[in-house]
Design a protein around this motif. Structure first.
Motif, mmCIF file in Angstrom:
data_model
loop_
_atom_site.group_PDB
_atom_site.id
_atom_site.type_symbol
_atom_site.label_atom_id
_atom_site.label_comp_id
_atom_site.label_asym_id
_atom_site.label_seq_id
_atom_site.Cartn_x
_atom_site.Cartn_y
_atom_site.Cartn_z
ATOM 1 N N CYS A 1 0.837 -1.214 0.000
ATOM 2 C CA CYS A 1 0.000 0.000 0.000
ATOM 3 C C CYS A 1 0.865 1.255 0.000
ATOM 4 N N HIS B 1 -13.071 -2.221 3.082
ATOM 5 C CA HIS B 1 -11.923 -2.745 2.342
ATOM 6 C C HIS B 1 -12.245 -3.931 1.437
ATOM 7 N N LEU C 1 -5.449 -0.401 -1.234
ATOM 8 C CA LEU C 1 -5.479 -1.601 -0.404
ATOM 9 C C LEU C 1 -5.939 -2.817 -1.199
ATOM 10 N N ALA D 1 -11.903 3.128 5.572
ATOM 11 C CA ALA D 1 -11.172 2.195 4.706
ATOM 12 C C ALA D 1 -11.238 0.780 5.276
ATOM 13 N N ILE D 2 -11.139 0.643 6.587
ATOM 14 C CA ILE D 2 -11.252 -0.672 7.226
ATOM 15 C C ILE D 2 -12.641 -1.244 6.984
ATOM 16 N N VAL E 1 -8.829 2.658 -0.239
ATOM 17 C CA VAL E 1 -9.404 1.322 -0.425
ATOM 18 C C VAL E 1 -8.923 0.739 -1.756
ATOM 19 N N HIS F 1 -6.215 -3.185 8.263
ATOM 20 C CA HIS F 1 -7.442 -3.476 7.532
ATOM 21 C C HIS F 1 -8.155 -4.726 8.040
ATOM 22 N N ASP F 2 -7.438 -5.701 8.541
ATOM 23 C CA ASP F 2 -8.060 -6.925 9.059
ATOM 24 C C ASP F 2 -8.031 -6.996 10.582
ATOM 25 N N ILE G 1 -3.355 1.843 7.020
ATOM 26 C CA ILE G 1 -4.565 1.143 6.578
ATOM 27 C C ILE G 1 -4.230 -0.299 6.214
ATOM 28 N N TYR H 1 -13.842 -1.760 12.047
ATOM 29 C CA TYR H 1 -14.249 -0.352 12.030
ATOM 30 C C TYR H 1 -14.508 0.137 13.452
ATOM 31 N N CYS I 1 -15.032 -6.675 8.988
ATOM 32 C CA CYS I 1 -14.902 -5.283 8.553
ATOM 33 C C CYS I 1 -15.602 -4.340 9.537
#
Length: 178
Positions: A21, A109, A126, A105-106, A123, A45-46, A41, A90, A86
């Motif tokens: 990223c 994603h 990502l 973005a989380i 996003v 993200h996970d 991010i 968030y 997700c």
């Protein structure tokens, strides 16, 4: 410990995706995306996955198999346990007081079309990074077919230039010592 092994796999994947990223933001969209924010991010993200792993012992059970090089279909596992990594990620990011862009973005994603204007470019970066990671590790990449056109449009990459773009990002990752 099975949970530790799963967390290690999750961390290794997040680190590589975060670097991808950052490379995408640094080399291809520096006036549009912050490389540091793109990296953050990618790292987080996970972040909802470990929470689900803790509450549902069989969530991402395939991460515990040392010979397994495939990444589990966490969206299918989300449907199975009735929770969404997700949304949980968030909420966690909001609790940590991360920026709204990171939180959005989380949350989106896996669905670029749901991203707000501030998060959409991140996003896209990502999703491109996840696609490149999947190609590099020979993981299933079915999600890419659904998001490909939107990602390419957002990153302003012509379809005929995708292969060259992917090569240059992977090459930049190798040059950084991956």
């Amino acid at each position: 410990d099975q949970l530790a092994l799963a967390h290690n796999r999750l961390h290794e994947r997040a680190e590589t995706i975060a670097r991808l990223c950052s490379i995408i933001a640094t080399h291809y969209l520096p006036e549009y995306l912050s490389p540091d924010l793109a990296y953050l991010i990618g790292q987080f993200h996970d972040c909802g996955v470990p929470i689900l792993m803790r509450h549902y012992p069989y969530y991402c059970a395939s991460l515990n198999m040392p010979a397994n090089s495939k990444w589990p279909d966490v969206q299918a596992e989300d449907r199975h346990v009735g929770a969404d990594h997700c949304d949980i990620g968030y909420r966690l990011a909001r609790d940590w007081k991360l920026s709204n862009t990171v939180c959005e973005a989380i949350r989106s994603h896996h669905a670029i079309e749901q991203a707000d204007d501030d998060a959409r470019g991140y996003v896209a970066a990502l999703q491109m990074a996840m696609h490149l990671y999947n190609r590099m590790t020979r993981n299933d990449d079915a999600e890419w077919e659904h998001s490909r056109d939107a990602v390419l449009a957002e990153l302003e990459i012509a379809p005929q230039d995708l292969e060259e773009f992917e090569f240059s990002v992977r090459d930049a990752l190798r040059q950084r010592g991956e």
